[in-house]
Structure formats: structure tokens, C-alpha cells
Design an enzyme around this catalytic site. Sequence first.
Site, PDB file in Angstrom:
ATOM      1  N   LYS A 192      26.292  -7.057   6.258  1.00 59.69           N
ATOM      2  CA  LYS A 192      25.962  -7.797   5.046  1.00 59.69           C
ATOM      3  C   LYS A 192      27.083  -7.646   4.008  1.00 59.69           C
ATOM      4  O   LYS A 192      27.526  -8.612   3.389  1.00 59.69           O
ATOM      5  CB  LYS A 192      24.650  -7.241   4.484  1.00 59.69           C
ATOM      6  CG  LYS A 192      23.999  -8.101   3.435  1.00 59.69           C
ATOM      7  CD  LYS A 192      22.814  -7.316   2.871  1.00 59.69           C
ATOM      8  CE  LYS A 192      21.659  -8.177   2.513  1.00 59.69           C
ATOM      9  NZ  LYS A 192      20.541  -7.392   1.973  1.00 59.69           N
TER      10      LYS A 192
ATOM     11  N   LYS B 204       1.902  -7.881  -3.672  1.00 62.24           N
ATOM     12  CA  LYS B 204       2.330  -6.476  -3.637  1.00 62.24           C
ATOM     13  C   LYS B 204       2.104  -5.814  -4.999  1.00 62.24           C
ATOM     14  O   LYS B 204       1.577  -4.706  -5.082  1.00 62.24           O
ATOM     15  CB  LYS B 204       3.828  -6.473  -3.282  1.00 62.24           C
ATOM     16  CG  LYS B 204       4.543  -5.164  -3.435  1.00 62.24           C
ATOM     17  CD  LYS B 204       5.956  -5.264  -2.855  1.00 62.24           C
ATOM     18  CE  LYS B 204       6.961  -5.840  -3.811  1.00 62.24           C
ATOM     19  NZ  LYS B 204       7.442  -4.945  -4.833  1.00 62.24           N
TER      20      LYS B 204
ATOM     21  N   LYS C 171       5.938  -4.857 -16.367  1.00 66.19           N
ATOM     22  CA  LYS C 171       6.282  -5.661 -15.186  1.00 66.19           C
ATOM     23  C   LYS C 171       5.053  -5.921 -14.300  1.00 66.19           C
ATOM     24  O   LYS C 171       4.745  -7.056 -13.936  1.00 66.19           O
ATOM     25  CB  LYS C 171       7.383  -4.962 -14.393  1.00 66.19           C
ATOM     26  CG  LYS C 171       7.703  -5.590 -13.064  1.00 66.19           C
ATOM     27  CD  LYS C 171       8.172  -7.027 -13.229  1.00 66.19           C
ATOM     28  CE  LYS C 171       8.060  -7.807 -11.958  1.00 66.19           C
ATOM     29  NZ  LYS C 171       9.235  -7.941 -11.184  1.00 66.19           N
TER      30      LYS C 171
ATOM     31  N   CYS D  25       6.051 -10.845  -4.379  1.00 62.54           N
ATOM     32  CA  CYS D  25       5.774 -10.037  -5.574  1.00 62.54           C
ATOM     33  C   CYS D  25       4.303  -9.991  -5.987  1.00 62.54           C
ATOM     34  O   CYS D  25       3.741  -8.904  -6.157  1.00 62.54           O
ATOM     35  CB  CYS D  25       6.608 -10.560  -6.736  1.00 62.54           C
ATOM     36  SG  CYS D  25       8.357 -10.601  -6.334  1.00 62.54           S
TER      37      CYS D  25
ATOM     38  N   LEU E  71      12.787 -12.194 -12.733  1.00 61.45           N
ATOM     39  CA  LEU E  71      13.357 -13.378 -12.067  1.00 61.45           C
ATOM     40  C   LEU E  71      12.344 -13.985 -11.125  1.00 61.45           C
ATOM     41  O   LEU E  71      11.681 -13.271 -10.382  1.00 61.45           O
ATOM     42  CB  LEU E  71      14.543 -12.965 -11.195  1.00 61.45           C
ATOM     43  CG  LEU E  71      15.541 -11.959 -11.731  1.00 61.45           C
ATOM     44  CD1 LEU E  71      16.509 -11.584 -10.626  1.00 61.45           C
ATOM     45  CD2 LEU E  71      16.264 -12.575 -12.906  1.00 61.45           C
TER      46      LEU E  71
ATOM     47  N   ASN F 202       2.967  -9.711 -13.702  1.00 61.61           N
ATOM     48  CA  ASN F 202       2.699 -10.353 -12.411  1.00 61.61           C
ATOM     49  C   ASN F 202       1.202 -10.431 -12.123  1.00 61.61           C
ATOM     50  O   ASN F 202       0.706 -11.450 -11.628  1.00 61.61           O
ATOM     51  CB  ASN F 202       3.421  -9.606 -11.284  1.00 61.61           C
ATOM     52  CG  ASN F 202       4.860 -10.086 -11.128  1.00 61.61           C
ATOM     53  OD1 ASN F 202       5.308 -10.950 -11.881  1.00 61.61           O
ATOM     54  ND2 ASN F 202       5.584  -9.538 -10.183  1.00 61.61           N
TER      55      ASN F 202
HETATM   56  C1  UGA Z   1       7.208 -13.786  -9.545  1.00 55.66           C
HETATM   57  C2  UGA Z   1       7.212 -13.873 -11.081  1.00 55.66           C
HETATM   58  O1  UGA Z   1       7.003 -15.216 -11.486  1.00 55.66           O
HETATM   59  C3  UGA Z   1       8.557 -13.376 -11.655  1.00 55.66           C
HETATM   60  O2  UGA Z   1       8.496 -13.378 -13.075  1.00 55.66           O
HETATM   61  C4  UGA Z   1       8.795 -11.950 -11.158  1.00 55.66           C
HETATM   62  O3  UGA Z   1      10.022 -11.435 -11.636  1.00 55.66           O
HETATM   63  C5  UGA Z   1       8.823 -11.959  -9.651  1.00 55.66           C
HETATM   64  O4  UGA Z   1       7.542 -12.441  -9.155  1.00 55.66           O
HETATM   65  C6  UGA Z   1       9.076 -10.559  -9.175  1.00 55.66           C
HETATM   66  O5  UGA Z   1       8.233  -9.692  -9.423  1.00 55.66           O
HETATM   67  O6  UGA Z   1      10.176 -10.278  -8.673  1.00 55.66           O
HETATM   68  P1  UGA Z   1       8.122 -15.304  -7.567  1.00 55.66           P
HETATM   69  O7  UGA Z   1       7.576 -14.300  -6.616  1.00 55.66           O
HETATM   70  O8  UGA Z   1       9.469 -15.884  -7.308  1.00 55.66           O
HETATM   71  O9  UGA Z   1       8.176 -14.690  -9.054  1.00 55.66           O
HETATM   72  O10 UGA Z   1       7.059 -16.466  -7.539  1.00 55.66           O
HETATM   73  P2  UGA Z   1       6.342 -17.470  -8.552  1.00 55.66           P
HETATM   74  O11 UGA Z   1       7.172 -18.656  -8.796  1.00 55.66           O
HETATM   75  O12 UGA Z   1       5.820 -16.756  -9.742  1.00 55.66           O
HETATM   76  O13 UGA Z   1       5.116 -17.929  -7.625  1.00 55.66           O
HETATM   77  C7  UGA Z   1       4.183 -16.982  -7.091  1.00 55.66           C
HETATM   78  C8  UGA Z   1       3.069 -17.697  -6.364  1.00 55.66           C
HETATM   79  O14 UGA Z   1       2.254 -18.435  -7.277  1.00 55.66           O
HETATM   80  C9  UGA Z   1       3.552 -18.705  -5.321  1.00 55.66           C
HETATM   81  O15 UGA Z   1       2.740 -18.635  -4.181  1.00 55.66           O
HETATM   82  C10 UGA Z   1       3.381 -20.045  -6.040  1.00 55.66           C
HETATM   83  O16 UGA Z   1       3.219 -21.135  -5.185  1.00 55.66           O
HETATM   84  C11 UGA Z   1       2.138 -19.775  -6.839  1.00 55.66           C
HETATM   85  N1  UGA Z   1       1.980 -20.663  -8.016  1.00 55.66           N
HETATM   86  C12 UGA Z   1       2.788 -20.545  -9.095  1.00 55.66           C
HETATM   87  C13 UGA Z   1       0.942 -21.589  -8.026  1.00 55.66           C
HETATM   88  O17 UGA Z   1       0.170 -21.710  -7.049  1.00 55.66           O
HETATM   89  N2  UGA Z   1       0.780 -22.381  -9.122  1.00 55.66           N
HETATM   90  C14 UGA Z   1       1.586 -22.275 -10.209  1.00 55.66           C
HETATM   91  O18 UGA Z   1       1.332 -23.017 -11.216  1.00 55.66           O
HETATM   92  C15 UGA Z   1       2.615 -21.349 -10.198  1.00 55.66           C
END
Ligand code: UGA
Length: 427
Positions: A36, A259, A200, A256, A149, A204
Site C-alpha cells: 500500500k 459500529k 463524536k 460508522c 468526515l 453519529n
Molecule cells: C458518518 C457521519 O455522517 C460522519 O459525520 C462521520 O464522520 C462518519 O460517519 C464517521 O464516523 O467516520 P458515513 O459513514 O460516511 O459518515 O455515512 P453517512 O453519509 O452519514 O450515511 C450513513 C448511513 O445513513 C448510510 O447508510 C446512508 O445511506 C444513510 N442515510 C443518510 C439515510 O438513509 N438517509 C439520509 O438522509 C442520510
Amino acid sequence: MADIAVIGAGYVGLTTGTCLAHLGHNVTIADVDEEKVQKLSGGEIPIFEPGLSELLSEGIENRNLKFVVGAVNASQNAAFHFLCLPTPPNPDGSTNMEYFSSVIEEIKAVLPTNSVIVNKSTVPVGTTSQLKKQIQRTDVEIVSNPEFLSEGNAVRDFLHPSRIVIGAESQEAASKVAALFSDIDAPNQITGTESAELIKHTANAFLAMKLTFINEIATLCELVGANVLDVAEGIGYDPRIGSTYLRPGPGWGGSCFPKDSASLLQTANKAGFDFELLEKAITLNQEHLKRTAEKVIHALPQGKGVEKSKIAALGLTFKAGTDDLRSSPSLAVIDHLLNLKAHVSAYDPMVNLPIENMDNLEISSTAYDAVNNADALIILTEWQEFADLNYERIYEAMSHPVVIDARNVLNPQELEQLGFQYIGLGQ
Ligand code: UGA
């Protein structure tokens, strides 16, 4: 400009390191995976994340971003050590801290005097204090700087964050870390380390609960004849509620939310607090995923039987804009269908290889291949490409033209005009 070591070239480490280099710092990213490191040194990025590859090339060209094997090689000359390590879940939902312990053991003797460890990974509350005990170095500070993020928007979220949270025991250490981000225009919140860690997990878990709530409202809408999209819009105008994280879906997932909400629940249990609200939000999400699968089963042609039916599934990644399959709700729904012995043929623009532990899942190379002779079609991930497909062609190709739109990305009227039975979510 500071000399920074980033330990861990995963998703968080790569984004953190390349963005810190973009801000002008001298960054060395360390990983244990030699191959990597070699690929990254040559500008090759192992994940799909918009804008990251450009920043990586920029850093390599400007010679302020390099990659090394082994944490010691990065940390021995750095003033800041960003920990961006995996924190996988244990079977009971608690966080596995093995990577942390072993990296700390590895670097504790070589950390330069007055350098600062900055923890970016999501960890249970109390981790900073434990690390402090483990390193036994009064000349080294440990600061918690959680990352917020979201995948697909990582670079934008890093450079234009809603806030920068810095948990530190001393104002001096907090100011040193805050100075690294001085070119970023965002509110800085300085707190104690426990609060930073809890911020944090709380963020979430709160967003996950908001999604459980809107998914429950979607089910209620179906029962009372309301439209969840209108309801979400209507409540979203209220700034106390906010309009984001109100898009209903098949269930929430990703690397995220599941978990971190499980880990927060464990923290509460350990502290002797019965966090019923969070626990219920997690179980309701499991039920919602199952309910999504059941909708497909109910929509199959009567009398054919699940075993003899072919189900087309569009979308495998946990959301659009990423190639990440970890804890994907799409896979959870498909898993329910496979357990009922359905034949599932799936397509995702980011996936072309068989999926681990899902040998019976057929991966198609186009959406049109997936829908061929299908008895039902379910949309599981909100890729724009699925809304842009030729549904006339899909109607012709399917044996039983029913669409379950678990992300509400299609136009119900247009599909019904073509002759489809359209089953949306909460509408
Ligand atoms: C999430 C958080 O949004 C970030 O702020 C955080 O930093 C990150 O976890 C982390 O802990 O590292 P992420 O896992 O990339 O980010 O995903 P999201 O975009 O938040 O989506 C999470 C889930 O919710 C997905 O399954 C998505 O499809 C769902 N979702 C999200 C919905 O079903 N509806 C929505 O309106 C938004």
C-alpha cells in the site's frame, strides 16, 4: 508549518494526511502494509474518494507528503502524531483497541520531547486518559480531535468542516493543535478529552436515531396514506429539526453508524446506564432492513414461490458516491432475500467482483443484465444512474414488472404510466 506523522493510511488517515499537506504542513503517512505504501508513494490511491487523488499528487509533487512503512519511521521526527487507526467492533459491540495499544507501544520511546499525539479515530470515552497511562511520558500531550468526515465528501468535510473539536488537558496543547488548522474557517470548540470523545459518538448515534425515526414515520405513512417525503420536507423547514438526515431508506449502515452506536451503548452499559432509546433505535433499524426485504417478497408474482423467483437488486454500496460495502444496508436486505433462497442478481456501478460470504449472489455487469427476466426489482442505493435508466427497456426485460424503490429515487407516476407496479418507501 509543522512536521506531522499520520499513523494509518486508511480512509481517515489518507484524507487527514493529504489535506494537512494541502494546508502546507510536512506530512509523513505511515502504514504497516508495504504494498500500500509503495502504491501511495507512486500516487495510486486504494479507495474511491472524490478529490483525494488530486491532493495526493499535489503533495507528492510539492514534496511535503510522503509515505513510509512503520509508525516509528514517521513519528521519530514529528511534532504531531495523528492516530488514524482502525477501531473495529468486538462481538459484544465494544471497541477493539488492539491497534491503538500496539502502535503506542511501538512509538512511545521515540516520540520527540514536547510532541503531541492527536487522536482522530473514533474511540470510546476514556481512551485518551488510558493512552496517557500507557505512554508514561509527561513531556508528550495527548489530544482528542474527532473527525466528522462522511465518505464521498471527505475532502470537502475536512477543508470546510462544520466545527473543529479539540479535547485537551492543557490549553497549550489545544492551541498547538488548533494552530494546525488555522487556515480553515470553522468554529473551534475546546473541551476536555472525555467530552471530545463523547461528542463524536453522540453525533453519529444521534444521526442514526434521526434516521430510525424517519424510517418509522415512513412505515406509518404507508399505513395512513401520507407521503413521507412531504412529511420530511414539512418538518425539515423547522430549524430546530433541520432538513438533513431525513431521507428514508432501507435502513442505515456503513462503517460508522452501526459500529459507533453499538460502542456508545456499551459505554453506557459499562457506566451502569440503561440507554433504552439508543438500544431501541438499533433494533428498529434491524427490523426496518428486514421489513424492506419482506416488501420484495410480498411483491413477487403470486404462487411462484421465492425459491423460483429472480430478484434484481440495484445498488450494493452503503450509500451512493462510495465503493464501500462495509455494513451496507443493501447487503443486509439482499442477505435476507438469499436466506429465503431467492435468486438475486445485483448491479452496482462500483462493484464488479463477487462479494465475500455471499457466494449465491450474482453480480451483473450492467443494470440491464441484472433485471433480465426478473420477478421484482429493488433499488437499494441512491445512485443517480439508477434514476437515469431506460425504464421502458427494463419493463420489456422483466418477467413481472414491479419496482420496490427503497430510496425513493424514481418518479412513481412515470413508472406507473409505463405499466410498472411501483412500491415506494413511505409514499
Ligand atoms: C458518518 C457521519 O455522517 C460522519 O459525520 C462521520 O464522520 C462518519 O460517519 C464517521 O464516523 O467516520 P458515513 O459513514 O460516511 O459518515 O455515512 P453517512 O453519509 O452519514 O450515511 C450513513 C448511513 O445513513 C448510510 O447508510 C446512508 O445511506 C444513510 N442515510 C443518510 C439515510 O438513509 N438517509 C439520509 O438522509 C442520510
